[in-house]
Design a protein around this motif. Sequence first.
Motif, PDB file in Angstrom:
ATOM      1  N   UNK A 142       2.066  -5.370  14.771  1.00 59.23           N
ATOM      2  CA  UNK A 142       1.582  -4.660  13.585  1.00 59.23           C
ATOM      3  C   UNK A 142       1.828  -3.158  13.671  1.00 59.23           C
ATOM      4  N   UNK A 143       1.714  -2.579  14.870  1.00 61.27           N
ATOM      5  CA  UNK A 143       1.922  -1.144  15.014  1.00 61.27           C
ATOM      6  C   UNK A 143       3.333  -0.740  14.652  1.00 61.27           C
ATOM      7  N   UNK A 144       4.313  -1.568  15.018  1.00 60.87           N
ATOM      8  CA  UNK A 144       5.708  -1.268  14.701  1.00 60.87           C
ATOM      9  C   UNK A 144       5.957  -1.418  13.211  1.00 60.87           C
ATOM     10  N   UNK A 145       5.374  -2.449  12.606  1.00 64.42           N
ATOM     11  CA  UNK A 145       5.528  -2.647  11.163  1.00 64.42           C
ATOM     12  C   UNK A 145       4.968  -1.453  10.393  1.00 64.42           C
ATOM     13  N   UNK A 150       5.476   3.872   7.569  1.00 62.34           N
ATOM     14  CA  UNK A 150       5.252   5.317   7.560  1.00 62.34           C
ATOM     15  C   UNK A 150       6.569   6.079   7.526  1.00 62.34           C
ATOM     16  N   UNK A 151       7.567   5.579   8.255  1.00 60.96           N
ATOM     17  CA  UNK A 151       8.870   6.227   8.238  1.00 60.96           C
ATOM     18  C   UNK A 151       9.538   6.154   6.879  1.00 60.96           C
ATOM     19  N   UNK A 152       9.373   5.007   6.203  1.00 61.86           N
ATOM     20  CA  UNK A 152       9.929   4.859   4.858  1.00 61.86           C
ATOM     21  C   UNK A 152       9.279   5.844   3.902  1.00 61.86           C
ATOM     22  N   UNK A 153       7.952   6.009   4.032  1.00 61.23           N
ATOM     23  CA  UNK A 153       7.203   6.808   3.073  1.00 61.23           C
ATOM     24  C   UNK A 153       7.219   8.302   3.387  1.00 61.23           C
ATOM     25  N   UNK A 154       7.600   8.661   4.605  1.00 58.99           N
ATOM     26  CA  UNK A 154       7.510  10.060   5.021  1.00 58.99           C
ATOM     27  C   UNK A 154       8.268  11.003   4.090  1.00 58.99           C
ATOM     28  N   UNK A 255       2.447  -6.913   4.702  1.00 59.71           N
ATOM     29  CA  UNK A 255       1.624  -7.152   5.889  1.00 59.71           C
ATOM     30  C   UNK A 255       0.827  -5.908   6.265  1.00 59.71           C
ATOM     31  N   UNK A 256       1.441  -4.745   6.112  1.00 58.20           N
ATOM     32  CA  UNK A 256       0.766  -3.495   6.480  1.00 58.20           C
ATOM     33  C   UNK A 256      -0.476  -3.255   5.631  1.00 58.20           C
ATOM     34  N   UNK A 257      -0.500  -3.778   4.414  1.00 61.36           N
ATOM     35  CA  UNK A 257      -1.674  -3.617   3.552  1.00 61.36           C
ATOM     36  C   UNK A 257      -2.640  -4.793   3.649  1.00 61.36           C
ATOM     37  N   UNK A 258      -2.454  -5.643   4.646  1.00 68.73           N
ATOM     38  CA  UNK A 258      -3.399  -6.724   4.880  1.00 68.73           C
ATOM     39  C   UNK A 258      -3.079  -8.028   4.183  1.00 68.73           C
ATOM     40  N   UNK A 259      -1.991  -8.076   3.429  1.00 65.24           N
ATOM     41  CA  UNK A 259      -1.619  -9.317   2.752  1.00 65.24           C
ATOM     42  C   UNK A 259      -0.858 -10.224   3.719  1.00 65.24           C
ATOM     43  N   UNK A 352       0.788   6.240   3.138  1.00 66.13           N
ATOM     44  CA  UNK A 352       1.327   6.914   4.311  1.00 66.13           C
ATOM     45  C   UNK A 352       0.226   7.172   5.340  1.00 66.13           C
ATOM     46  N   UNK A 353      -0.929   7.629   4.864  1.00 72.71           N
ATOM     47  CA  UNK A 353      -2.047   7.909   5.763  1.00 72.71           C
ATOM     48  C   UNK A 353      -2.499   6.651   6.486  1.00 72.71           C
ATOM     49  N   UNK A 354      -2.654   5.563   5.746  1.00 74.98           N
ATOM     50  CA  UNK A 354      -3.111   4.320   6.353  1.00 74.98           C
ATOM     51  C   UNK A 354      -2.117   3.744   7.349  1.00 74.98           C
ATOM     52  N   UNK A 355      -0.839   3.802   7.021  1.00 69.75           N
ATOM     53  CA  UNK A 355       0.160   3.250   7.928  1.00 69.75           C
ATOM     54  C   UNK A 355       0.269   4.069   9.206  1.00 69.75           C
ATOM     55  N   UNK A 356       0.162   5.400   9.100  1.00 71.57           N
ATOM     56  CA  UNK A 356       0.192   6.237  10.299  1.00 71.57           C
ATOM     57  C   UNK A 356      -1.002   5.944  11.206  1.00 71.57           C
TER      58      UNK A 356
END
Length: 408
Positions: A142-145, A150-154, A255-259, A352-356
């Motif tokens: 999950x950390x890598x995902x 975060x890299x996409x959104x930066x 997945x990053x948003x819990x789905x 971005x904040x949540x993914x970081x």
Amino acid sequence: MAEELITRSKDRRTDPGDRRSLRRDASVPALLAGLVCIVVSFSGPLVVVLAAAAAGKLDEAHTASWIWAVAIGSGLTCLLLSWWTRTPVITAWSTPGAALLVTSLGEYPYREAVGAFLVSAVVVALFGVTGLFGRLIAAIPAGIVNAMLAGILFSFGAGIFGAVHGAPVLVLGSFAAFLLAKRLVPRYAVPAALLAGGVLAAATVGLPLHLGPGGPTRPELTVPAFSGPAMVGLALPLTIVALASQNAPGLGVMRAFGYRPDDRLLIGATGGLSVLLAPFGSPGVNLAAITAAICAGPESHPDPRRRYVAGMSAGALYLLVGSFGGVLVSLFTGLPKELIAVVAGVALLASLQGSLATAVAEERGRDAALVTFLATASGMSLLGIGSAFWGLLLGLATHLVLEVRRGG
């Protein structure tokens, strides 16, 4: 808690009576999240599609048919899959795929290119329905995902302030409206930025709302032809790009948003529809990543169970634009780039904040997360595949090396 909400939301698919809850679940922020998604899609990536069409020497009718096909395909899949799964499923054409076609489409007769589109869509659909691709993606930590997301959104977050030089009043005024609304009425922070940005754009840099020629778009059917060179030069790289640069990040964002996305359904459905639309010029419809984060994030609605409305909103607007592409595409492409930058940026700040935060939550996985983030944010491209895939690959390699070193 978020996972429990998503599980309960997914279970509701079998309850026909719950279909009547759409009116209750609808909200202004979710509907506007769909609008922002469409504005971002048509104000930037569409330019790449038009460049690819020009490289392939397509006439106006076939170019319009291409736009019709990808917009209608995106609209149908967004609308129906979001409604059926009760999750914000966002699809789009492949921007990296279109970029690939800029340099390759002109080398093949158009009928052979359409044949390559068709074969690529069939292969993607098979990867989806068999579940093979989903099993590969589910194995990623999950950390890598989240670091990939975060890299996409930066670049979008940084783009807010990068646009200040071009239109300081517009950008800073919109950002101030966002912050003020975030303090007073958080659910309407992004709409407030959009409204303020529109007003300030009209008063400063101008807001050219040009409409193209009227009437519905007429799709042009092209009978596909098949050749070895087109299979190797177009179908193979398009398939790799669709799976690695689009569907992998798309599943990762959800997945990053819990789905917990049903990869067989989502990739199988988008691949299957791409098969049907290939003869009309579509090189493929795939899961989206950046625009998915706009609709799947908390800015579209605090309750994850009600964010599917944003996906349905995006789908309906895709269908509208696709049906009357000549009228509305000019509207989106004419918006000031500074307005697009600030609205897209503030819409993605929470994501971005949540993914970081999630990416660096566990100390043991921070090295791999950092490599993933830096590689993805760098925008690197290798072998025609975008940085999201390479970020995942390099992050996984870092994870494996360090785990072996630590005996874990």
